[in-house]
Design a protein around this motif. Structure first.
Motif, PDB file in Angstrom:
ATOM      1  N   ASN A 214       0.825  -1.210   0.000  1.00  0.00           N
ATOM      2  CA  ASN A 214       0.000   0.000   0.000  1.00  0.00           C
ATOM      3  C   ASN A 214       0.860   1.262   0.000  1.00  0.00           C
ATOM      4  N   ASP A 215       1.970   1.224   0.767  1.00  0.00           N
ATOM      5  CA  ASP A 215       2.862   2.382   0.851  1.00  0.00           C
ATOM      6  C   ASP A 215       4.266   1.902   1.209  1.00  0.00           C
ATOM      7  N   ILE A 216       5.108   1.752   0.194  1.00  0.00           N
ATOM      8  CA  ILE A 216       6.448   1.181   0.406  1.00  0.00           C
ATOM      9  C   ILE A 216       7.295   2.070   1.316  1.00  0.00           C
ATOM     10  N   SER A 217       7.017   3.374   1.353  1.00  0.00           N
ATOM     11  CA  SER A 217       7.853   4.287   2.160  1.00  0.00           C
ATOM     12  C   SER A 217       7.705   4.039   3.662  1.00  0.00           C
ATOM     13  N   LEU A 218       6.662   3.298   4.054  1.00  0.00           N
ATOM     14  CA  LEU A 218       6.469   2.933   5.473  1.00  0.00           C
ATOM     15  C   LEU A 218       7.686   2.238   6.062  1.00  0.00           C
ATOM     16  N   VAL A 219       8.380   1.445   5.230  1.00  0.00           N
ATOM     17  CA  VAL A 219       9.463   0.599   5.758  1.00  0.00           C
ATOM     18  C   VAL A 219      10.811   1.319   5.761  1.00  0.00           C
ATOM     19  N   GLU A 220      10.875   2.491   5.155  1.00  0.00           N
ATOM     20  CA  GLU A 220      12.171   3.183   5.047  1.00  0.00           C
ATOM     21  C   GLU A 220      12.830   3.430   6.407  1.00  0.00           C
ATOM     22  N   PRO A 221      12.093   3.901   7.442  1.00  0.00           N
ATOM     23  CA  PRO A 221      12.759   4.134   8.738  1.00  0.00           C
ATOM     24  C   PRO A 221      13.359   2.866   9.343  1.00  0.00           C
ATOM     25  N   ALA A 222      12.647   1.727   9.231  1.00  0.00           N
ATOM     26  CA  ALA A 222      13.181   0.466   9.785  1.00  0.00           C
ATOM     27  C   ALA A 222      14.458   0.070   9.061  1.00  0.00           C
ATOM     28  N   VAL A 223      14.465   0.230   7.722  1.00  0.00           N
ATOM     29  CA  VAL A 223      15.656  -0.117   6.944  1.00  0.00           C
ATOM     30  C   VAL A 223      16.788   0.870   7.247  1.00  0.00           C
ATOM     31  N   ARG A 224      16.437   2.134   7.472  1.00  0.00           N
ATOM     32  CA  ARG A 224      17.458   3.158   7.762  1.00  0.00           C
ATOM     33  C   ARG A 224      18.172   2.872   9.078  1.00  0.00           C
ATOM     34  N   ASP A 225      17.486   2.220  10.016  1.00  0.00           N
ATOM     35  CA  ASP A 225      18.083   1.908  11.316  1.00  0.00           C
ATOM     36  C   ASP A 225      18.809   0.567  11.340  1.00  0.00           C
ATOM     37  N   ALA A 226      18.743  -0.203  10.240  1.00  0.00           N
ATOM     38  CA  ALA A 226      19.309  -1.557  10.240  1.00  0.00           C
ATOM     39  C   ALA A 226      20.813  -1.528  10.026  1.00  0.00           C
ATOM     40  N   ASN A 227      21.495  -2.522  10.595  1.00  0.00           N
ATOM     41  CA  ASN A 227      22.908  -2.783  10.259  1.00  0.00           C
ATOM     42  C   ASN A 227      23.002  -3.884   9.220  1.00  0.00           C
ATOM     43  N   ILE A 228      22.125  -4.898   9.382  1.00  0.00           N
ATOM     44  CA  ILE A 228      22.098  -6.044   8.467  1.00  0.00           C
ATOM     45  C   ILE A 228      20.735  -6.089   7.797  1.00  0.00           C
ATOM     46  N   VAL A 229      20.713  -6.160   6.467  1.00  0.00           N
ATOM     47  CA  VAL A 229      19.461  -6.384   5.741  1.00  0.00           C
ATOM     48  C   VAL A 229      19.566  -7.740   5.058  1.00  0.00           C
ATOM     49  N   SER A 230      18.595  -8.611   5.370  1.00  0.00           N
ATOM     50  CA  SER A 230      18.586  -9.979   4.837  1.00  0.00           C
ATOM     51  C   SER A 230      17.305 -10.165   4.025  1.00  0.00           C
ATOM     52  N   ILE A 231      17.454 -10.498   2.743  1.00  0.00           N
ATOM     53  CA  ILE A 231      16.285 -10.619   1.863  1.00  0.00           C
ATOM     54  C   ILE A 231      16.102 -12.079   1.457  1.00  0.00           C
ATOM     55  N   ASP A 232      14.902 -12.592   1.730  1.00  0.00           N
ATOM     56  CA  ASP A 232      14.538 -13.947   1.302  1.00  0.00           C
ATOM     57  C   ASP A 232      13.784 -13.820  -0.013  1.00  0.00           C
ATOM     58  N   LYS A 255       9.324  -4.058  -8.386  1.00  0.00           N
ATOM     59  CA  LYS A 255       9.569  -2.647  -8.034  1.00  0.00           C
ATOM     60  C   LYS A 255       9.733  -2.487  -6.528  1.00  0.00           C
ATOM     61  N   GLU A 256       8.881  -3.190  -5.765  1.00  0.00           N
ATOM     62  CA  GLU A 256       8.921  -3.053  -4.298  1.00  0.00           C
ATOM     63  C   GLU A 256      10.213  -3.609  -3.715  1.00  0.00           C
ATOM     64  N   ILE A 257      10.640  -4.774  -4.201  1.00  0.00           N
ATOM     65  CA  ILE A 257      11.863  -5.382  -3.648  1.00  0.00           C
ATOM     66  C   ILE A 257      13.078  -4.532  -4.024  1.00  0.00           C
ATOM     67  N   CYS A 258      13.061  -3.922  -5.220  1.00  0.00           N
ATOM     68  CA  CYS A 258      14.168  -3.042  -5.622  1.00  0.00           C
ATOM     69  C   CYS A 258      14.148  -1.737  -4.819  1.00  0.00           C
ATOM     70  N   ALA A 259      12.952  -1.253  -4.484  1.00  0.00           N
ATOM     71  CA  ALA A 259      12.855  -0.041  -3.653  1.00  0.00           C
ATOM     72  C   ALA A 259      13.443  -0.300  -2.270  1.00  0.00           C
ATOM     73  N   ILE A 260      13.166  -1.491  -1.714  1.00  0.00           N
ATOM     74  CA  ILE A 260      13.717  -1.834  -0.391  1.00  0.00           C
ATOM     75  C   ILE A 260      15.245  -1.937  -0.474  1.00  0.00           C
ATOM     76  N   ALA A 261      15.748  -2.544  -1.562  1.00  0.00           N
ATOM     77  CA  ALA A 261      17.209  -2.641  -1.748  1.00  0.00           C
ATOM     78  C   ALA A 261      17.825  -1.250  -1.830  1.00  0.00           C
ATOM     79  N   ARG A 262      17.126  -0.329  -2.474  1.00  0.00           N
ATOM     80  CA  ARG A 262      17.635   1.056  -2.586  1.00  0.00           C
ATOM     81  C   ARG A 262      17.612   1.749  -1.225  1.00  0.00           C
TER      82      ARG A 262
END
Length: 388
Positions: A214-232, A255-262
């Protein structure tokens, strides 16, 4: 530094690379080859490592795999206007035991982190995240992990670790370095109610697939605070990937998975990325191209990093204070990027894990909600975790 664990990129891939345009990524990378050996890591900012380990897959039946198709796709893309030097260090082969593979990965990731090089791991099974997490033991005191997955992967930690139970191991194994764990794109019907309740009890974060789509930008703060990002890769919906990779008709789209990677690339804190559960098949072009594009967006993000989280200079941010239920909430907004943070207060009378005022990434919407007397959920969970 011990790179003996790494085997070179295959001659087949290098022969394919020689036929590509001289403008393509393949001719810009520093590649570990049989002839040249390990490339010079001086000035390298990002290092790609393949890990050919899948024995802890709950459905493992002895199949082998390689990453040749991903490399061919990735090398054929064209770079952006990047300043980062990227190396492909080749593969970690299966050890005699799975633990040997973990040890090799942990050693290499730890060495790269100490050189300020971001390791990007392309792997078999997602339990390799555990080895990456352990590589941080003597690098930073507390670790935040973001898992992009349709499942929480808590599992039964009393049993041997598998790719669906590595998070339980991370939580329970000493040294206890995990501060926050967030799952992005989980699908309720793949998770038991006990696991969902446990996520709440531990004040971990979880973002349902519907919310994220619904809104991919919701997850940006959680990703911004991460040290490790693990994608299944099983978090991606079946229509986006090749035959063997299909897991569920619902999931994140390309598009969504690439946005999270970015987002992971843009974050100043993310120091390692892993893409796991790759399963090659005869019609492999789709999955290989998707992984390549995720890598591309991550590298693009790293090249767009802006140091906007140093709040020593008062001219670099705006500060906002609001009251919610008699609790003073302090927000900061970067003048450079417009990104928002919220302060977690220091609690003097508890065994505080953070020992200082800590800034938690948040959204502009969190500030608007706070002005309407709604406590932001990220702040509440971090505050509770900090009080335990």
């Amino acid at each position: 530094m011990d790179f003996n664990f790494l085997s070179p990129v295959s001659d087949l891939v290098l022969a394919h690379n020689a036929l590509l345009s001289s403008q393509a990524l393949g001719s810009k990378l520093r590649i570990h080859s049989k002839n040249q050996g390990i490339p010079d890591l001086d000035a390298v900012g990002i290092a790609i490592i393949g890990v050919l380990e899948n024995r802890n897959d709950v459905n493992y039946i002895g199949e082998e795999f390689n990453l040749n198709e991903i490399r061919k796709s990735f090398y054929g893309l064209f770079p952006g206007s990047w300043s980062s030097v990227v190396a492909d260090l080749g593969d970690i082969e299966k050890g005699e035991r799975v633990e040997d593979t973990y040890f090799a990965l942990k050693s290499i990731v730890s060495a790269l982190l100490k050189l300020n090089i971001i390791p990007v791991i392309i792997g078999g099974t997602q339990d390799l995240t555990y080895a990456t997490y352990r590589a941080y033991d003597d690098v930073i005191p507390m670790v935040n992990i973001v898992n992009v997955d349709c499942k929480f992967d808590m599992g039964d930690s009393s049993k041997p670790m598998k790719n669906n139970s590595f998070v339980g191991k991370i939580i329970l194994d000493e040294p206890y370095n995990l501060f926050n764990y967030a799952t992005i794109g989980y699908q309720t019907y793949f998770n038991s109610q006990e696991e969902i309740d446990l996520m709440d009890q531990l004040y971990f974060e979880s973002y349902r697939l519907g919310e994220v789509s619904n809104d991919i930008s919701l997850v940006e703060p959680a990703v911004r605070d991460a040290n490790i990002v693990s994608i299944d890769l099983n978090s991606v919906k079946g229509s986006e990937v090749s035959l063997n990779q299909k897991f569920s008709p619902n999931g994140l789209d390309g598009k969504e998975i690439c946005a999270i990677a970015r987002y992971a690339g843009i974050s100043n804190k993310v120091t390692s990325l892993g893409i796991y559960e790759y399963k090659p098949s005869k019609d492999d072009e789709m999955t290989a191209m998707l992984v390549s594009q995720m890598l591309w967006y991550f590298i693009e993000g790293v090249n767009l990093r802006v140091r906007d989280d140093d709040f020593a200079d008062e001219n670099s941010y705006q500060k906002f204070i609001t009251l919610v239920d008699s609790q003073e909430l302090i927000f900061y907004k970067s003048n450079k990027t417009g990104r928002w943070w919220i302060e977690i207060p220091f609690l003097a009378d508890v065994n505080n894990k953070l020992k200082r005022h800590t800034l938690l990434s948040c959204t502009h919407q969190d500030y608007i909600d706070a002005c309407s007397n709604i406590i932001p959920e990220r702040w509440y969970k971090a505050f509770r975790k900090n009080s335990v």
